[in-house]
Design a protein around this motif. Structure first.
Motif: not given
Length: 390
Positions: A3-32
């Motif tokens: 689980k990845i928490q973003t505290l600012n707006k992070i460029d999507p070209d970077g965030l897309k490098l997290f494989p969606l099958d193994n990563y969950e990304i949100a600005s509000e997320i429990p236990n990151p």
């Protein structure tokens, strides 16, 4: 699933490098498991115990409570060099604005609205009020020859400026990138006394706070121009005001203005635009994501500001990550516990930084029982253990 928490707006070209099958990304997320941020101030934030790493998409980390993170076994990353070209270009623009009053001239030009056909003649008549000087042949003093400082020095040299640099901690990597036209000097006084322009390119630390002060101003020529695209706290503003009033400083260009700066004459206050380019934000995000993934998935540490650098290829089996106080007899205790659990060490890396030792251990088995983690954490001095099963 990480689980990845973003505290600012992070460029999507970077965030897309997290494989969606193994990563969950949100600005509000429990236990990151990890946090990625830019300028969000974390000092008053309660950091969840689940957090293993924090990545700053940028070079400065004064918005992150480093000591607190270290105590909690949280690895803090930054992205040095990712925004270096953007800041370099901003410094060059700052020198041009300090040399020729483009801002004043443009603002004056706006006052001619309504003059119609008289505008060209009025422009020719008034332009002499904004005459400046060229950069070519002038001396630029570069304080700090890291990723940005080297690029600034090389660019200024290409503009046919005389460039002198000072950095008692310059790395071999950066030294190899420095133009042969740049003169490196050993003392700050020797650097400042010959400078027409001074650019500051060092991090803000307790040791560098107020680094440019009355003592440094006294070493400089009258009419010097100073550029600060590093951090606002590097310049003592009270001493700066006195230096401007006396004529010692002809212009101060800063990318970190506060109300005090905004009130001063001969200060060009830019609203922190140094790294505000699409390319820079993308580069920083990509580096932050890659470092986060490498740590979460493999335990490798690249560009940490509080833990030692440590990289080792996986052997295909289980990997054990251990952080401990840098004291004697730790490795032998770790080895004994692993041996008692029937775990044979295939490969091991031990790295140290100040009071911290960091160990990457590959074992032959594909999984390790969770009880091993508890045994290791019971050892006095070990404060972080991660088991990365195959």
């Amino acid at each position: 699933m990480f689980k990845i928490q973003t505290l600012n707006k992070i460029d999507p070209d970077g965030l897309k490098l997290f494989p969606l099958d193994n990563y969950e990304i949100a600005s509000e997320i429990p236990n990151p498991d990890a946090i990625i941020l830019r300028s969000f101030k974390m000092h008053d934030m309660e950091i969840p115990s689940s957090v293993k790493s924090i990545a700053r998409a940028g070079a400065g980390v004064n918005n992150i409570p480093i000591e607190k993170c270290t105590e909690q076994g949280i690895v803090v990353f930054n992205t040095p060099g990712a925004n270096a070209n953007a800041v370099k270009e901003a410094v060059i623009a700052g020198m041009l604005m300090a040399s020729r009053d483009y801002i004043g001239a443009v603002n004056w030009g706006k006052t001619l609205i309504g003059e119609g056909e008289n505008v060209p003649a009025l422009v020719e008549k008034g332009k002499s009020n904004f005459a400046g000087e060229e950069l070519k042949g002038k001396t630029l003093a570069v304080i700090g020859l890291g990723a940005i400082g080297v690029l600034v020095a090389n660019a200024a040299s290409a503009l046919r400026m005389k460039v002198v640099g000072y950095d008692p901690y310059m790395s071999v990597k950066h030294a190899l990138k420095l133009s042969r036209e740049v003169t490196w000097v050993e003392g700050i006084q020797l650097l400042l006394q010959q400078a027409d322009y001074v650019t500051i390119n060092v991090p803000l630390t307790p040791d560098t706070k107020g680094y440019i002060n009355k003592d440094k101003f006294a070493m400089m020529k009258d009419g010097v121009k100073i550029l600060n695209f590093a951090r606002g706290g590097l310049v003592n503003h009270a001493d700066l005001k006195d230096a401007i009033d006396s004529g010692k400083v002809a212009s101060y260009v800063t990318d970190f203005p506060d109300e005090e700066c905004l009130k001063m004459d001969k200060v060009i206050s830019i609203p922190h635009l140094g790294a505000s380019t699409k390319e820079s934000e993308t580069n920083c995000a990509i580096m932050a994501v890659e470092q986060t993934r490498e740590y979460l998935e493999n335990g490798n540490i690249i560009n940490s500001v509080n833990f030692p650098a440590a990289e080792m290829e996986r052997n295909g089996g289980c990997r054990i990550i251990i952080a401990n106080k840098n004291v004697p007899n730790m490795v032998s205790q770790i080895s004994s516990i692993l041996a008692a659990n029937g775990l044979n060490i295939d490969n091991m890396l031990n790295r140290k930084r100040d009071d911290i030792a960091y160990n990457i251990i590959d074992v032959a088995t594909s999984t390790v029982n969770a009880s091993v983690k508890d045994e290791l954490l019971a050892v006095d001095g070990i404060f972080m253990v991660r088991i990365l099963n195959k």
